[in-house]
Design a protein around this motif. Structure first.
Motif, PDB file in Angstrom:
ATOM      1  N   GLU A  96      11.953  -1.239  -5.548  1.00  0.00           N
ATOM      2  CA  GLU A  96      11.412  -1.327  -6.901  1.00  0.00           C
ATOM      3  C   GLU A  96      10.410  -2.466  -7.028  1.00  0.00           C
ATOM      4  N   SER A  97      10.511  -3.444  -6.149  1.00  0.00           N
ATOM      5  CA  SER A  97       9.590  -4.581  -6.208  1.00  0.00           C
ATOM      6  C   SER A  97       8.178  -4.218  -5.745  1.00  0.00           C
ATOM      7  N   GLU A  98       8.024  -3.047  -5.138  1.00  0.00           N
ATOM      8  CA  GLU A  98       6.695  -2.586  -4.717  1.00  0.00           C
ATOM      9  C   GLU A  98       5.914  -2.197  -5.965  1.00  0.00           C
ATOM     10  N   SER A  99       4.932  -2.981  -6.309  1.00  0.00           N
ATOM     11  CA  SER A  99       4.175  -2.780  -7.541  1.00  0.00           C
ATOM     12  C   SER A  99       2.934  -1.927  -7.289  1.00  0.00           C
ATOM     13  N   ILE A 100       2.629  -1.071  -8.239  1.00  0.00           N
ATOM     14  CA  ILE A 100       1.430  -0.243  -8.127  1.00  0.00           C
ATOM     15  C   ILE A 100       0.165  -1.106  -8.172  1.00  0.00           C
ATOM     16  N   SER A 101       0.274  -2.292  -8.754  1.00  0.00           N
ATOM     17  CA  SER A 101      -0.886  -3.183  -8.820  1.00  0.00           C
ATOM     18  C   SER A 101      -1.169  -3.870  -7.482  1.00  0.00           C
ATOM     19  N   ASN A 102      -0.198  -3.836  -6.554  1.00  0.00           N
ATOM     20  CA  ASN A 102      -0.397  -4.388  -5.216  1.00  0.00           C
ATOM     21  C   ASN A 102      -1.129  -3.348  -4.376  1.00  0.00           C
ATOM     22  N   ILE A 103      -2.306  -3.685  -3.875  1.00  0.00           N
ATOM     23  CA  ILE A 103      -3.139  -2.737  -3.130  1.00  0.00           C
ATOM     24  C   ILE A 103      -2.409  -2.147  -1.924  1.00  0.00           C
TER      25      ILE A 103
END
Length: 174
Positions: free
Chosen positions: A61-68
């Motif tokens: 869940e910590s994988e953010s869509i804002s992280n390229i």
């Protein structure tokens, strides 16, 4: 019942997939990246009779869509390089089967399947198309697009008792 031909649900039979598709001696390999534990499948001893589950699309869940670097986890692919190779292989299955096998082997190599298919003249167009279809099945597990392949090719759906193709079965009601 998950394994019957009368069930409207298409649950994977993981034991069958491992034995007859991913690790099949004719076209599979234990080195297949997709089938190695932790990549697309994971052991699940809590479920009796189902030694694996699909984890192809699991991520933290910590994988953010804002992280390229994580954005790709949120993408839905319309077509992949694998699809393009399989389309080309299917196209050449009748006119240039050796070229079809080359496309098939390119994909297999990319999935860490070390032993290539060797084309020989006894390999019929249908045998080659069956290998291509199985490769598509291995790649697209858990994506919900196999129904369209079964429908397009008007093929029986693999179950304990195969679900035979019919126009009624492959046509959704309005």
């Amino acid at each position: 019942a998950r394994a019957t031909s009368t069930s409207p649900l298409l649950f994977p039979n993981y034991t069958w997939l491992g034995t007859n598709l991913y690790n099949n001696s004719a076209h599979g390999s234990t080195s297949d990246f997709r089938y190695k534990t932790g990549n697309w499948f994971q052991g699940d001893p809590a479920i009796s009779g189902t030694p694996f589950k699909i984890v192809k699309y699991h991520f933290l869940e910590s994988e953010s869509i804002s992280n390229i670097n994580s954005a790709v986890l949120y993408e839905t692919k319309l077509i992949t390089l694998h699809d393009i190779y399989m389309i080309a292989a299917e196209y050449y299955a009748s006119s240039n089967p050796a070229k079809a096998v080359t496309y098939l082997n390119t994909v297999r190599s990319a999935r860490d399947i070390i032993t290539p298919f060797i084309y020989n003249t006894s390999m019929t167009e249908q045998i080659l198309k069956d290998f291509i279809f199985d490769e598509v099945r291995k790649e697209n597990i858990g994506e919900g697009k196999l129904f369209t392949e079964y429908k397009r090719l008007f093929r029986a759906i693999n179950r304990v008792t195969a679900v035979q193709p019919t126009l009624a079965r492959f046509t959704f009601p309005i």
